[in-house]
Design a protein around this motif. Structure first.
Motif, PDB file in Angstrom:
ATOM      1  N   ILE A 394       0.871  -1.187   0.000  1.00  0.00           N
ATOM      2  CA  ILE A 394       0.000   0.000   0.000  1.00  0.00           C
ATOM      3  C   ILE A 394       0.900   1.227   0.000  1.00  0.00           C
ATOM      4  O   ILE A 394       1.925   1.260   0.702  1.00  0.00           O
ATOM      5  N   SER A 395       0.553   2.237  -0.756  1.00  0.00           N
ATOM      6  CA  SER A 395       1.399   3.433  -0.827  1.00  0.00           C
ATOM      7  C   SER A 395       1.303   4.248   0.460  1.00  0.00           C
ATOM      8  O   SER A 395       0.267   4.232   1.144  1.00  0.00           O
ATOM      9  N   VAL A 396       2.382   4.947   0.768  1.00  0.00           N
ATOM     10  CA  VAL A 396       2.378   5.837   1.942  1.00  0.00           C
ATOM     11  C   VAL A 396       1.331   6.935   1.761  1.00  0.00           C
ATOM     12  O   VAL A 396       0.674   7.346   2.725  1.00  0.00           O
ATOM     13  N   ASP A 397       1.167   7.385   0.533  1.00  0.00           N
ATOM     14  CA  ASP A 397       0.151   8.414   0.264  1.00  0.00           C
ATOM     15  C   ASP A 397      -1.240   7.943   0.666  1.00  0.00           C
ATOM     16  O   ASP A 397      -2.080   8.742   1.102  1.00  0.00           O
ATOM     17  N   ALA A 398      -1.489   6.657   0.529  1.00  0.00           N
ATOM     18  CA  ALA A 398      -2.815   6.113   0.864  1.00  0.00           C
ATOM     19  C   ALA A 398      -3.110   6.244   2.353  1.00  0.00           C
ATOM     20  O   ALA A 398      -4.218   6.643   2.733  1.00  0.00           O
ATOM     21  N   ILE A 399      -2.135   5.920   3.206  1.00  0.00           N
ATOM     22  CA  ILE A 399      -2.411   6.032   4.650  1.00  0.00           C
ATOM     23  C   ILE A 399      -2.344   7.481   5.120  1.00  0.00           C
ATOM     24  O   ILE A 399      -2.813   7.801   6.207  1.00  0.00           O
ATOM     25  N   GLN A 400      -1.779   8.349   4.294  1.00  0.00           N
ATOM     26  CA  GLN A 400      -1.777   9.769   4.617  1.00  0.00           C
ATOM     27  C   GLN A 400      -3.104  10.430   4.212  1.00  0.00           C
ATOM     28  O   GLN A 400      -3.406  11.527   4.655  1.00  0.00           O
ATOM     29  N   SER A 401      -3.865   9.735   3.387  1.00  0.00           N
ATOM     30  CA  SER A 401      -5.132  10.282   2.905  1.00  0.00           C
ATOM     31  C   SER A 401      -6.249  10.026   3.916  1.00  0.00           C
ATOM     32  O   SER A 401      -6.040   9.416   4.966  1.00  0.00           O
TER      33      SER A 401
END
Length: 474
Positions: A394-401
């Protein structure tokens, strides 16, 4: 083709940069933004009235020369000063004609939106002499070792110590990894001010976490005005670890107004953090922009010569003679923070004292080799997020969203669980860096993961596997 205001100002900056030290240029010219060009009148945005006045006092001749080069003999300059969301334009014009004259300061009304309306020096019941500085006298410039890793910060600090508030380095923002001497240097500046000015200047050192606790207590007791007024009377305010304000909007708002009041009044602000302003998470943009005004200086890992000097000074202070061969060996093998370096020497001295053995090179080598065998790297929140996200693809951007899909929520919670376990950051900082959440969300995530591992063997196995991957970073 006619040049626009941005091109004109960039050309001016290119000349200015060649005529000033890099620190001075970064402090007083980099924050300026060109606003518009009308005929031969260039309007620029500056951060504050104090900023404008300092430019006028120290760099007006240089400004006249570069403007004349770009816009001709009738070039004029206007300043636009923005405070909070209020804007006023100072209509003062610099004439760069043959006589070199400039108009006297105009009468300008400054909307401060609640700032600066109170004079803290006349508040009833508050006396300057009763403010305790909280400075540790061991953290003086005399005990601070100068090297390539810190020479710019030290030079700026000594200038501040001789002229707090009235210097090119206000505010100053000192950053670097843990153990690099930020607290020592910040307090050394405060000690220098006390030695030079005595009771004429109120100096106060406060860790950010203590400031936040004081504000919370003031809010609970409904004494926020007293809290605000107290800090507005400080002449030199040192706030340690400002990154710990992350995720605390009430504290940030109050500090924002204190910062503005002190800066507008020409008082000195000294800030420390473990990261540069641009890398701060969980802080309001308006506060980060204030930090970017500062002289931003990094304390880096000391080189070999500086490490040797630190060890020599430490051994002298402890009153124990250590051979240069041993000191050089420690400096060659312990290459992390200053704290680790001094800790290695103290461990060696303590062990030799307890077992009553002479500190021979062979004895020192065996102990230092053991300490240096597996040097530990600091596990960061950023590293934890990468390991966890890579594991689950899972991308880091995804958990930052703000995505609420189950697999993303769980990945985010696992990252928070490990950040709480492996780092020393506050819950607010962890939440701010992982999805912009608050401290309560981090506590909840930690509890959820712990509870699930008690009955979900698959999750427990996954978490244990991730933990091994994180620990290999050491």
């Amino acid at each position: 083709m006619a040049k626009n205001h941005q091109e004109i100002w960039q050309n001016c900056l290119n000349v200015i940069k060649d005529n000033l030290p890099e620190i001075t240029f970064n402090t007083w010219f980099k924050p300026i933004k060109p606003e518009k060009l009308e005929g031969n009148v260039l309007t620029i945005n500056v951060p504050s009235q104090f900023f404008y006045e300092y430019l006028e006092e120290h760099y007006v001749d240089l400004l006249k020369k570069v403007l004349k080069k770009e816009l001709g003999g009738n070039a004029k300059l206007k300043y636009s000063i923005i405070i909070d969301n209020s804007n006023y334009t100072n209509s003062k014009i610099l004439y760069t004609g043959n006589n070199g004259a400039k108009l006297s300061n105009p009468q300008v009304s400054m909307p401060l939106k609640g700032e600066g309306a109170i004079n803290p020096n006349v508040l009833p019941g508050i006396k300057k002499v009763h403010v305790k500085s909280n400075l540790n006298n061991n953290y003086s410039f005399e005990n601070f070792v100068l090297g390539k890793c810190n020479n710019i910060a030290v030079a700026a600090g000594k200038m501040i110590g001789s002229s707090p508030g009235n210097n090119p380095y206000n505010p100053i923002y000192i950053w670097g990894k843990s153990g690099m001497g930020k607290t020592h240097l910040a307090q050394a500046i405060g000690i220098e001010v006390k030695e030079n000015f005595g009771e004429k200047k109120i100096v106060l050192y406060v860790p950010a976490r203590i400031f936040e606790m004081q504000f919370t207590n003031a809010a609970r007791k409904n004494t926020r005005n007293d809290f605000l007024h107290f800090y507005q009377m400080i002449d030199v305010l040192i706030i340690d670890d400002v990154h710990e304000f992350a995720g605390k909007p009430g504290t940030q708002d109050t500090f924002f107004h204190i910062f503005n009041h002190l800066h507008q009044a020409g008082k000195q602000l000294i800030l420390t953090s473990d990261r540069a302003p641009a890398d701060l998470k969980g802080l309001e943009d308006r506060l980060i922009s204030r930090f970017k005004w500062a002289l931003t200086t990094e304390l880096q890992v000391p080189d070999f010569e500086t490490r040797v000097a630190i060890l020599q000074k430490k051994s002298e202070k402890e009153g124990i003679e250590v051979s240069s061969q041993i000191i050089n060996y420690i400096a060659e093998n312990i290459t992390g923070s200053i704290r680790e370096l001094e800790g290695a020497l103290i461990s060696l001295l303590a062990h030799a004292t307890l077992v009553k053995e002479e500190i021979t090179f062979e004895f020192a080598k065996s102990k230092i080799d053991n300490l240096a065998k597996k040097p530990k790297k600091e596990i960061t929140i950023k590293h934890i997020q990468k390991v966890v996200c890579d594991y689950y693809n899972i991308s880091v951007d995804a958990i930052q969203s703000k995505n609420r899909k189950r697999e993303i929520v769980q990945t985010r919670q696992i990252a928070m669980y490990f950040a709480k376990k492996f780092t020393k950051y506050s819950l607010s900082t962890i939440g701010a860096e992982i999805g912009g959440k608050n401290h309560a969300t981090v506590l909840y995530a930690d509890k959820v993961i712990r509870d699930q591992m008690s009955y979900d063997k698959t999750l427990k196995t996954q978490v244990e596997d991730i933990e091994k991957r994180i620990e290999t970073y050491k």
